[in-house]
Scaffold this motif. Structure first.
Motif, mmCIF file in Angstrom:
data_model
loop_
_atom_site.group_PDB
_atom_site.id
_atom_site.type_symbol
_atom_site.label_atom_id
_atom_site.label_comp_id
_atom_site.label_asym_id
_atom_site.label_seq_id
_atom_site.Cartn_x
_atom_site.Cartn_y
_atom_site.Cartn_z
ATOM 1 N N LEU A 43 30.698 27.788 32.194
ATOM 2 C CA LEU A 43 31.058 27.946 33.674
ATOM 3 C C LEU A 43 30.909 29.294 34.387
ATOM 4 O O LEU A 43 30.499 29.504 35.578
ATOM 5 N N SER A 44 30.978 30.341 33.439
ATOM 6 C CA SER A 44 30.798 31.765 34.047
ATOM 7 C C SER A 44 29.158 31.854 34.052
ATOM 8 O O SER A 44 28.781 32.417 35.193
ATOM 9 N N ASP A 45 28.328 31.232 33.452
ATOM 10 C CA ASP A 45 26.844 31.235 33.474
ATOM 11 C C ASP A 45 26.423 30.363 34.811
ATOM 12 O O ASP A 45 25.674 31.075 35.798
ATOM 13 N N TRP A 46 27.105 29.233 35.206
ATOM 14 C CA TRP A 46 26.949 28.622 36.069
ATOM 15 C C TRP A 46 27.186 29.294 37.504
ATOM 16 O O TRP A 46 26.175 29.305 38.559
ATOM 17 N N LEU A 47 28.206 30.046 37.551
ATOM 18 C CA LEU A 47 28.567 30.790 38.702
ATOM 19 C C LEU A 47 27.746 31.940 39.033
ATOM 20 O O LEU A 47 27.432 32.317 40.198
ATOM 21 N N THR A 48 27.335 32.660 37.852
ATOM 22 C CA THR A 48 26.848 33.926 37.966
ATOM 23 C C THR A 48 25.164 33.649 38.209
ATOM 24 O O THR A 48 24.698 34.691 38.892
ATOM 25 N N ALA A 49 24.829 32.821 37.758
ATOM 26 C CA ALA A 49 23.230 32.224 37.850
ATOM 27 C C ALA A 49 23.054 31.474 38.856
ATOM 28 O O ALA A 49 21.850 31.367 39.230
ATOM 29 N N GLY A 50 23.933 30.766 39.322
ATOM 30 C CA GLY A 50 23.755 29.601 40.435
ATOM 31 C C GLY A 50 23.024 28.464 40.057
ATOM 32 O O GLY A 50 22.588 27.786 40.803
ATOM 33 N N LYS A 51 23.125 28.255 38.755
ATOM 34 C CA LYS A 51 22.370 26.829 38.081
ATOM 35 C C LYS A 51 23.169 26.495 37.100
ATOM 36 O O LYS A 51 23.779 27.209 36.124
ATOM 37 N N ARG A 52 23.355 24.952 37.132
ATOM 38 C CA ARG A 52 24.055 24.476 36.035
ATOM 39 C C ARG A 52 23.363 24.466 34.624
ATOM 40 O O ARG A 52 21.996 24.315 34.352
ATOM 41 N N PRO A 53 24.034 25.163 33.602
ATOM 42 C CA PRO A 53 23.735 25.407 32.315
ATOM 43 C C PRO A 53 23.264 23.987 31.478
ATOM 44 O O PRO A 53 24.105 22.967 31.796
ATOM 45 N N ALA A 54 22.076 23.982 30.784
ATOM 46 C CA ALA A 54 21.715 22.716 30.062
ATOM 47 C C ALA A 54 22.842 22.209 29.385
ATOM 48 O O ALA A 54 22.876 20.826 29.113
ATOM 49 N N ASP A 55 23.642 22.960 28.595
ATOM 50 C CA ASP A 55 24.604 22.384 27.662
ATOM 51 C C ASP A 55 25.773 21.541 28.293
ATOM 52 O O ASP A 55 26.233 20.722 27.531
ATOM 53 N N VAL A 56 25.828 21.726 29.652
ATOM 54 C CA VAL A 56 27.013 20.705 30.153
ATOM 55 C C VAL A 56 26.338 19.824 31.289
ATOM 56 O O VAL A 56 26.900 19.094 31.912
#
Length: 395
Positions: free
Chosen positions: A360-373
């Motif tokens: 969730l943190s990665d998604w918001l900071t990078a602006g892209k849905r992480p592959a794991d989710v």
């Protein structure tokens, strides 16, 4: 609290997933406000009544295996950073009636991921763990590097480190309403109004209170767990932590999970399926309200761990938040991609909380849905709705 009302991210629901996300955001320098209706760790969600199993050879496919392995790494890092013992590698034995639940795919996924596990027959299981009564027709998968997490310690560790990294936390605070635009989220609470560029909604069994803004297909059920003494002092050492693994059973009796006797608390056992419907605002009935609260647990012990079916020491009622298919929901709001929603963890999510929070943190900071989710998108339940691109993202 600092008196500030504007943040980069507001996290609504600071239980296992929310507190984890808050920690990873704050660690990256993101101005983060966590809001919870209670004072985490607490007994009103899904993280109390330690411990929780953590396994890597996981039912549900490679996406869960990858997420479990990442979560394990992050739990180890949290343990090191917090200086608190969070993870115990007791091993976990999974036993199943193949007419009810096959373990074959789990073996294949584990082998492909390089996870150490053993396929055991009934004779070998009974030889290694004399307290276990496994029928000869059952399958067994033993994972020696699996174990259990001390869930309340984990939430407390994330809380302490998140606050140390600059996050703020509002406890005993009810969220009245959430609204959003493409660039701002407004959260009205009993303690004031707060705004942020983005938000994470992780309200667990309380998701219904965020409707109509957040309409996840999540329903809550009341579940129970119990701690039992061995029938005799002679039998007690068989089940002691250090001698006995965590366990799961899948049979015509239902799906059960449990833990060794940790620190004299007794054997802990819970049933994964079943339960009574519950919704926020309804009375939450304590353990023992229904005859089956103890009877279901005792029936499983008598079938598979008969020497552990002694006196009930303690029972607790807790909440599951179920999705329609039992898999997680981790996705952006249908209309506002600056609002992420994480729910439906369906009684098996805690072990993944570290990895989900990071994602969730990665998604918001990078602006892209992480592959794991990606596999946990809400669109699997309905036609995908259009998602707006946020005007600004946290960098």
């Amino acid at each position: 609290m600092s008196g500030r009302t504007g943040y980069d991210v507001i996290v609504v629901g600071a239980g296992s997933m929310g507190m984890s996300a808050g920690y990873y955001l704050a660690k990256r320098g993101v101005r983060t406000l966590l809001i919870d209706a209670f004072d985490p760790p607490h007994s009103n969600g899904s993280h109390h009544g330690e411990p929780r199993l953590i396994r890597h050879a996981y039912e549900g496919g490679p996406q869960y295996v990858r997420l479990a392995l990442r979560a394990d790494v992050l739990w180890q890092e949290l343990e090191q950073e917090s200086g608190v013992k969070l993870l115990e590698r007791s091993g976990v034995i999974n036993m199943a009636d193949p007419s009810v639940l096959s373990l074959s795919q789990r073996f294949r996924d584990a082998e492909e991921a390089g996870i150490r596990c053993e396929r055991l027959d009934g004779e070998e299981v009974r030889r290694r763990w004399q307290g276990l009564r496994m029928p000869d027709g059952f399958e067994a998968l033993y994972e020696p590097n699996a174990g259990y997490l001390f869930s309340e310690r984990c939430v407390a560790a994330y809380r302490r480190l998140a606050l140390a990294a600059g996050a703020e936390l509002l406890v005993n605070t009810t969220v009245i309403r959430v609204t959003a635009t493409r660039s701002q989220v407004t959260v009205r609470t009993t303690k004031g109004v707060y705004t942020a560029g983005c938000a994470i909604l992780s309200a667990g069994a309380w998701f219904r209170t965020l409707a109509p803004f957040a309409n996840l297909p999540v329903r809550a059920v009341r579940k129970v767990v119990g701690w039992f003494d061995a029938e005799s002092e002679t039998d007690a050492p068989l089940f002691q932590a250090g001698n006995f693994p965590g366990f799961t059973f899948g049979s015509t009796l239902g799906g059960y999970y449990g833990f060794p006797n940790i620190g004299g608390a007794g054997i802990k056992i819970g049933r994964h399926d079943g339960g009574q419907p519950w919704k926020p605002g309804d009375p939450f009935e304590p353990f023992g309200t229904y005859l089956e609260d103890e009877a279901d647990l005792r029936r499983a012990l008598e079938a598979f761990l008969p020497a552990a079916a002694g006196r009930l020491r303690k029972g607790l009622a807790c909440k599951y938040e179920l999705s329609p298919d039992g898999h997680f929901i981790v996705d952006a709001h249908a209309d506002y991609s600056n609002v992420l929603m994480a729910g439906g963890f369906s009684g098996h999510g805690f072990k993944f909380a570290s990895a989900v929070g990071e994602a969730l943190s990665d998604w918001l900071t990078a602006g892209k849905r992480p592959a794991d989710v990606v596999p946990f998108a809400r669109s699997r339940f309905a036609e995908p709705a259009p998602v707006h691109t946020p005007e600004e993202a946290i960098r």
